[in-house]
Motif scaffolding. Structure first.
Motif, PDB file in Angstrom:
ATOM      1  N   TYR A  57       0.833  -1.201   0.000  1.00 40.59           N
ATOM      2  CA  TYR A  57       0.000   0.000   0.000  1.00 40.59           C
ATOM      3  C   TYR A  57       0.871   1.257   0.000  1.00 40.59           C
ATOM      4  N   GLU A  58       1.956   1.253   0.767  1.00 42.76           N
ATOM      5  CA  GLU A  58       2.821   2.431   0.869  1.00 42.76           C
ATOM      6  C   GLU A  58       3.400   2.826  -0.496  1.00 42.76           C
ATOM      7  N   ALA A  59       3.776   1.834  -1.288  1.00 42.74           N
ATOM      8  CA  ALA A  59       4.308   2.131  -2.629  1.00 42.74           C
ATOM      9  C   ALA A  59       3.204   2.688  -3.519  1.00 42.74           C
ATOM     10  N   TRP A  60       2.027   2.078  -3.459  1.00 41.85           N
ATOM     11  CA  TRP A  60       0.887   2.553  -4.236  1.00 41.85           C
ATOM     12  C   TRP A  60       0.561   3.998  -3.846  1.00 41.85           C
ATOM     13  N   HIS A  61       0.571   4.277  -2.553  1.00 43.79           N
ATOM     14  CA  HIS A  61       0.259   5.616  -2.062  1.00 43.79           C
ATOM     15  C   HIS A  61       1.319   6.620  -2.512  1.00 43.79           C
ATOM     16  N   ALA A  62       2.583   6.229  -2.491  1.00 42.73           N
ATOM     17  CA  ALA A  62       3.654   7.126  -2.939  1.00 42.73           C
ATOM     18  C   ALA A  62       3.487   7.477  -4.416  1.00 42.73           C
ATOM     19  N   VAL A  63       3.100   6.497  -5.207  1.00 40.02           N
ATOM     20  CA  VAL A  63       2.849   6.770  -6.628  1.00 40.02           C
ATOM     21  C   VAL A  63       1.714   7.778  -6.762  1.00 40.02           C
ATOM     22  N   HIS A  64       0.663   7.612  -5.981  1.00 42.85           N
ATOM     23  CA  HIS A  64      -0.445   8.568  -6.030  1.00 42.85           C
ATOM     24  C   HIS A  64      -0.004   9.966  -5.598  1.00 42.85           C
ATOM     25  N   LEU A  65       0.849  10.045  -4.607  1.00 42.17           N
ATOM     26  CA  LEU A  65       1.338  11.361  -4.176  1.00 42.17           C
ATOM     27  C   LEU A  65       2.156  12.037  -5.276  1.00 42.17           C
ATOM     28  N   SER A  66       2.864  11.254  -6.077  1.00 49.24           N
ATOM     29  CA  SER A  66       3.655  11.845  -7.163  1.00 49.24           C
ATOM     30  C   SER A  66       2.759  12.528  -8.194  1.00 49.24           C
ATOM     31  N   ILE A  67       1.508  12.114  -8.262  1.00 46.35           N
ATOM     32  CA  ILE A  67       0.573  12.727  -9.202  1.00 46.35           C
ATOM     33  C   ILE A  67       0.420  14.222  -8.912  1.00 46.35           C
ATOM     34  N   TYR A  68       0.505  14.608  -7.641  1.00 44.60           N
ATOM     35  CA  TYR A  68       0.380  16.030  -7.307  1.00 44.60           C
ATOM     36  C   TYR A  68       1.500  16.837  -7.949  1.00 44.60           C
ATOM     37  N   VAL A  69       2.690  16.274  -8.008  1.00 45.01           N
ATOM     38  CA  VAL A  69       3.803  16.951  -8.685  1.00 45.01           C
ATOM     39  C   VAL A  69       3.471  17.091 -10.164  1.00 45.01           C
ATOM     40  N   GLY A  70       2.964  16.020 -10.754  1.00 46.18           N
ATOM     41  CA  GLY A  70       2.576  16.065 -12.158  1.00 46.18           C
ATOM     42  C   GLY A  70       1.502  17.100 -12.427  1.00 46.18           C
ATOM     43  N   ILE A  71       0.535  17.186 -11.538  1.00 46.78           N
ATOM     44  CA  ILE A  71      -0.550  18.158 -11.699  1.00 46.78           C
ATOM     45  C   ILE A  71      -0.010  19.585 -11.672  1.00 46.78           C
ATOM     46  N   VAL A  72       0.851  19.876 -10.710  1.00 48.74           N
ATOM     47  CA  VAL A  72       1.424  21.224 -10.622  1.00 48.74           C
ATOM     48  C   VAL A  72       2.203  21.552 -11.891  1.00 48.74           C
ATOM     49  N   LEU A  73       2.989  20.594 -12.369  1.00 50.70           N
ATOM     50  CA  LEU A  73       3.775  20.836 -13.585  1.00 50.70           C
ATOM     51  C   LEU A  73       2.876  21.039 -14.804  1.00 50.70           C
ATOM     52  N   ILE A  74       1.827  20.242 -14.906  1.00 49.49           N
ATOM     53  CA  ILE A  74       0.921  20.367 -16.055  1.00 49.49           C
ATOM     54  C   ILE A  74       0.148  21.683 -16.010  1.00 49.49           C
ATOM     55  N   LEU A  75      -0.442  21.991 -14.884  1.00 51.45           N
ATOM     56  CA  LEU A  75      -1.286  23.186 -14.814  1.00 51.45           C
ATOM     57  C   LEU A  75      -0.484  24.478 -14.868  1.00 51.45           C
ATOM     58  N   SER A  76       0.786  24.425 -14.466  1.00 44.10           N
ATOM     59  CA  SER A  76       1.579  25.654 -14.459  1.00 44.10           C
ATOM     60  C   SER A  76       1.828  26.182 -15.869  1.00 44.10           C
ATOM     61  N   HIS A  77       1.839  25.323 -16.882  1.00 47.52           N
ATOM     62  CA  HIS A  77       2.102  25.841 -18.234  1.00 47.52           C
ATOM     63  C   HIS A  77       0.938  26.671 -18.755  1.00 47.52           C
ATOM     64  N   GLN A  78      -0.232  26.504 -18.177  1.00 49.58           N
ATOM     65  CA  GLN A  78      -1.367  27.310 -18.614  1.00 49.58           C
ATOM     66  C   GLN A  78      -1.204  28.765 -18.197  1.00 49.58           C
ATOM     67  N   THR A  79      -0.527  28.990 -17.121  1.00 55.10           N
ATOM     68  CA  THR A  79      -0.349  30.366 -16.658  1.00 55.10           C
ATOM     69  C   THR A  79       0.860  31.022 -17.312  1.00 55.10           C
ATOM     70  N   LYS A  80       1.737  30.217 -17.927  1.00 53.50           N
ATOM     71  CA  LYS A  80       2.938  30.782 -18.520  1.00 53.50           C
ATOM     72  C   LYS A  80       2.767  31.126 -19.983  1.00 53.50           C
ATOM     73  N   TYR A  81       1.980  30.330 -20.705  1.00 54.64           N
ATOM     74  CA  TYR A  81       1.869  30.576 -22.137  1.00 54.64           C
ATOM     75  C   TYR A  81       0.495  30.155 -22.620  1.00 54.64           C
ATOM     76  N   ALA A  82      -0.407  31.063 -22.654  1.00 55.12           N
ATOM     77  CA  ALA A  82      -1.813  30.741 -22.955  1.00 55.12           C
ATOM     78  C   ALA A  82      -2.008  30.247 -24.391  1.00 55.12           C
ATOM     79  N   ASP A  83      -1.134  30.595 -25.324  1.00 57.64           N
ATOM     80  CA  ASP A  83      -1.324  30.205 -26.721  1.00 57.64           C
ATOM     81  C   ASP A  83      -1.179  28.706 -26.942  1.00 57.64           C
ATOM     82  N   VAL A  84      -0.460  27.999 -26.076  1.00 56.56           N
ATOM     83  CA  VAL A  84      -0.238  26.564 -26.259  1.00 56.56           C
ATOM     84  C   VAL A  84      -1.367  25.754 -25.650  1.00 56.56           C
ATOM     85  N   SER A  85      -2.156  26.321 -24.768  1.00 55.66           N
ATOM     86  CA  SER A  85      -3.212  25.547 -24.124  1.00 55.66           C
ATOM     87  C   SER A  85      -4.232  25.148 -25.136  1.00 55.66           C
TER      88      SER A  85
END
Length: 178
Positions: free
Chosen positions: A150-178
């Motif tokens: 379970y701990e490994a599964w949970h750690a993988v899920h927590l990494s998704i938050y990093v992915g979300i921040v990285l994905i959503l941050s490009h919308q605020t940096k360059y609106a033409d690519v969204s």
């Protein structure tokens, strides 16, 4: 009544996203150029992907207003099913944009991909975020879930938050690519 209100809120948000997309991309749909059509739908895929990421977080948040109405088991099941579709659906955004811009600019798909990756602010971060989310989607499927603690599964899920921040941050940096 609460179920209707919740469904209405989700539906109105979806309608707002489509209206915003239409206002910004309808010109690409009307001129008959297939490349611009791909770009328009690539933009829509990105907007819907961002919305579904937020829906995913809300589904699993255990917010009493929603959980009391639907129950955690149903929300968790919906979260699982949406997660798989979302992970691979997120691929449509960069694929459609890359193919559309490649055709529009007369470049190969690989050249256009790397050009977008290095020349647009925040796109390489979003690409890393996409890879993190796709890896997490794959590693949290039942085949893998049954083979890890379970701990490994949970750690993988927590990494998704990093992915979300990285994905959503490009919308605020360059609106033409969204």
């Amino acid at each position: 009544m609460r179920r209707i209100l919740i469904s209405l809120l989700f539906g109105l948000n979806l309608a707002a996203i489509i209206i915003i997309w239409w206002l910004g991309s309808s010109v690409l749909l009307t001129n008959g150029d297939n490349n611009q059509l791909l770009i328009a739908f690539g933009r829509l895929a990105g907007l819907l992907g961002a919305y579904l990421i937020l829906v995913q977080l809300l589904l699993i948040s255990r917010w009493p207003f929603i959980e009391r109405e639907f129950g955690f088991d149903k929300l968790n099941k919906l979260h699982r099913h949406l997660g798989l579709g979302l992970g691979f659906g997120l691929l449509a955004h960069p694929l459609l944009l890359t193919i559309g811009y490649a055709g529009l600019n007369g470049h190969s798909i690989w050249f256009q991909f790397f050009e977008l990756l290095i020349s647009r602010d925040g796109v390489w971060q979003a690409f890393i975020g996409l890879l993190i989310i796709l890896l997490a989607v794959i590693l949290t499927r039942p085949f893998f879930r049954q083979r890890v603690k379970y701990e490994a599964w949970h750690a993988v899920h927590l990494s998704i938050y990093v992915g979300i921040v990285l994905i959503l941050s490009h919308q605020t940096k360059y609106a033409d690519v969204s």
